[in-house]
Design a protein around this motif. Sequence first.
Motif, PDB file in Angstrom:
ATOM      1  N   GLU A   1       0.851  -1.196   0.000  1.00 20.09           N
ATOM      2  CA  GLU A   1       0.000   0.000   0.000  1.00 20.09           C
ATOM      3  C   GLU A   1       0.887   1.246   0.000  1.00 20.09           C
ATOM      4  N   ILE A   2       0.420   2.268  -0.680  1.00 20.76           N
ATOM      5  CA  ILE A   2       1.138   3.552  -0.716  1.00 20.76           C
ATOM      6  C   ILE A   2       0.265   4.608  -0.061  1.00 20.76           C
ATOM      7  N   ASP A   3       0.870   5.418   0.797  1.00 15.17           N
ATOM      8  CA  ASP A   3       0.098   6.437   1.511  1.00 15.17           C
ATOM      9  C   ASP A   3       0.856   7.763   1.507  1.00 15.17           C
ATOM     10  N   GLY A   4       0.273   8.739   0.788  1.00 14.16           N
ATOM     11  CA  GLY A   4       0.834  10.087   0.792  1.00 14.16           C
ATOM     12  C   GLY A   4       1.148  10.597  -0.596  1.00 14.16           C
ATOM     13  N   GLY A   5       0.463  11.657  -0.994  1.00 11.82           N
ATOM     14  CA  GLY A   5       0.777  12.297  -2.267  1.00 11.82           C
ATOM     15  C   GLY A   5       0.429  11.482  -3.502  1.00 11.82           C
ATOM     16  N   VAL A   6      -0.501  10.522  -3.367  1.00 12.53           N
ATOM     17  CA  VAL A   6      -0.896   9.735  -4.549  1.00 12.53           C
ATOM     18  C   VAL A   6      -1.829  10.581  -5.423  1.00 12.53           C
ATOM     19  N   THR A   7      -1.503  10.662  -6.697  1.00 10.08           N
ATOM     20  CA  THR A   7      -2.298  11.400  -7.696  1.00 10.08           C
ATOM     21  C   THR A   7      -2.233  10.603  -9.005  1.00 10.08           C
ATOM     22  N   PRO A   8      -2.979  11.009 -10.024  1.00 11.95           N
ATOM     23  CA  PRO A   8      -2.826  10.332 -11.327  1.00 11.95           C
ATOM     24  C   PRO A   8      -1.399  10.496 -11.869  1.00 11.95           C
ATOM     25  N   GLN A   9      -0.679  11.498 -11.405  1.00 14.35           N
ATOM     26  CA  GLN A   9       0.694  11.702 -11.874  1.00 14.35           C
ATOM     27  C   GLN A   9       1.688  10.773 -11.175  1.00 14.35           C
ATOM     28  N   THR A  10       1.507  10.547  -9.867  1.00 12.34           N
ATOM     29  CA  THR A  10       2.467   9.701  -9.144  1.00 12.34           C
ATOM     30  C   THR A  10       2.092   8.212  -9.206  1.00 12.34           C
ATOM     31  N   ALA A  11       0.817   7.899  -9.434  1.00 15.91           N
ATOM     32  CA  ALA A  11       0.347   6.511  -9.381  1.00 15.91           C
ATOM     33  C   ALA A  11       1.080   5.553 -10.333  1.00 15.91           C
ATOM     34  N   PRO A  12       1.353   5.945 -11.590  1.00 17.08           N
ATOM     35  CA  PRO A  12       1.977   4.966 -12.505  1.00 17.08           C
ATOM     36  C   PRO A  12       3.314   4.427 -12.012  1.00 17.08           C
ATOM     37  N   ARG A  13       4.140   5.281 -11.438  1.00 23.94           N
ATOM     38  CA  ARG A  13       5.454   4.806 -10.955  1.00 23.94           C
ATOM     39  C   ARG A  13       5.285   3.821  -9.808  1.00 23.94           C
ATOM     40  N   LEU A  14       4.197   3.995  -9.058  1.00 29.92           N
ATOM     41  CA  LEU A  14       3.975   3.153  -7.883  1.00 29.92           C
ATOM     42  C   LEU A  14       3.491   1.763  -8.276  1.00 29.92           C
ATOM     43  N   THR A  15       2.532   1.684  -9.188  1.00 28.88           N
ATOM     44  CA  THR A  15       2.067   0.358  -9.614  1.00 28.88           C
ATOM     45  C   THR A  15       3.112  -0.326 -10.486  1.00 28.88           C
ATOM     46  N   ALA A  16       3.883   0.446 -11.229  1.00 26.45           N
ATOM     47  CA  ALA A  16       4.966  -0.157 -12.014  1.00 26.45           C
ATOM     48  C   ALA A  16       5.998  -0.796 -11.095  1.00 26.45           C
TER      49      ALA A  16
ATOM     50  N   THR B   1      -3.589   1.503 -13.384  1.00 27.45           N
ATOM     51  CA  THR B   1      -3.785   0.224 -14.051  1.00 27.45           C
ATOM     52  C   THR B   1      -2.965   0.147 -15.338  1.00 27.45           C
ATOM     53  N   ALA B   2      -2.889   1.261 -16.058  1.00 32.28           N
ATOM     54  CA  ALA B   2      -2.133   1.257 -17.326  1.00 32.28           C
ATOM     55  C   ALA B   2      -0.665   0.934 -17.095  1.00 32.28           C
ATOM     56  N   ALA B   3      -0.142   1.314 -15.917  1.00 34.89           N
ATOM     57  CA  ALA B   3       1.285   1.125 -15.658  1.00 34.89           C
ATOM     58  C   ALA B   3       1.589  -0.109 -14.825  1.00 34.89           C
ATOM     59  N   ALA B   4       0.550  -0.836 -14.367  1.00 31.64           N
ATOM     60  CA  ALA B   4       0.756  -1.951 -13.429  1.00 31.64           C
ATOM     61  C   ALA B   4       1.605  -3.052 -14.033  1.00 31.64           C
TER      62      ALA B   4
END
Length: 233
Positions: free
Chosen positions: A174-189, A225-228
């Motif tokens: 799980e990721i907590d803090g500053g998640v946005t559509p901009q930061t999300a791809p790097r996290l799921t990748a 999802t696109a970057a997962a």
Amino acid sequence: MFDRRPKIAPSILSADFAAFGAECEAVEAQGADWVHVDVMDGHFVPNITFGPQTVKAIRPHIETVMDVHLMIAPVDPYIAAFAEAGADVLTAHAEAGPHLDRTLQAIRAAGCKAGVALNPATPAEAIAYVMDRIDLVCVMTVNPGFGGQSFIDACVPKVARLREMIGDRPIHIEIDGGVTPQTAPRLTAAGADVLVAGSAVFKGGSVAQPGAYGANIRAIREAATAAARSDAA
Ligand code: DX5
Ligand code: ZN
């Protein structure tokens, strides 16, 4: 039951504190997968939110997963109260006390899934010897205490390291803090599957006008999802 598809967990820290029940129902109706509930004590973190009675009052308004993030120290004396309040996942901080292994055993013994949260400066290796005791690791990508802070980029390699350490084990990242559509791809990748988002979900909406919640959740989910990773099935 366990899957690594990206899940969006709105944090009610950014909701209307006078309307938690309606806010939880609104974000679920708008597509939230889990609801993230932040407990702060003004001691472990420099802010105070609420305790087990509020969590218990919120419980009937959540149909998905009530994900309770304890930013409190000590933790152990309060585990039973939060379990009785109806937490599905109960997450304690690795930094909150000297006996993490005992804390995690107590959380599972109380009937909850057990999570460990890691502050930005805490290494991934903090979970190396408690892997059999956890269902979730929460990577803090801000210093806990407040919503709306800037994402700390240095935490992204920690996500990849945890994904490697976890392998096939059924442990959510799980990721907590500053998640946005901009930061999300790097996290799921990097291998994250649960994305907590407070300000990025609640901005622009309200219980009376919940459509913005839905648009915000969809924007994060699509980017995530696109970057997962291809094994995020
Ligand atoms: C921070 C909390 C978060 C917070 C995230 O201490 O644990 O759950 O609500 O807020 P955003 O998404 O606004 O960074
Ligand atoms: Zn949180």
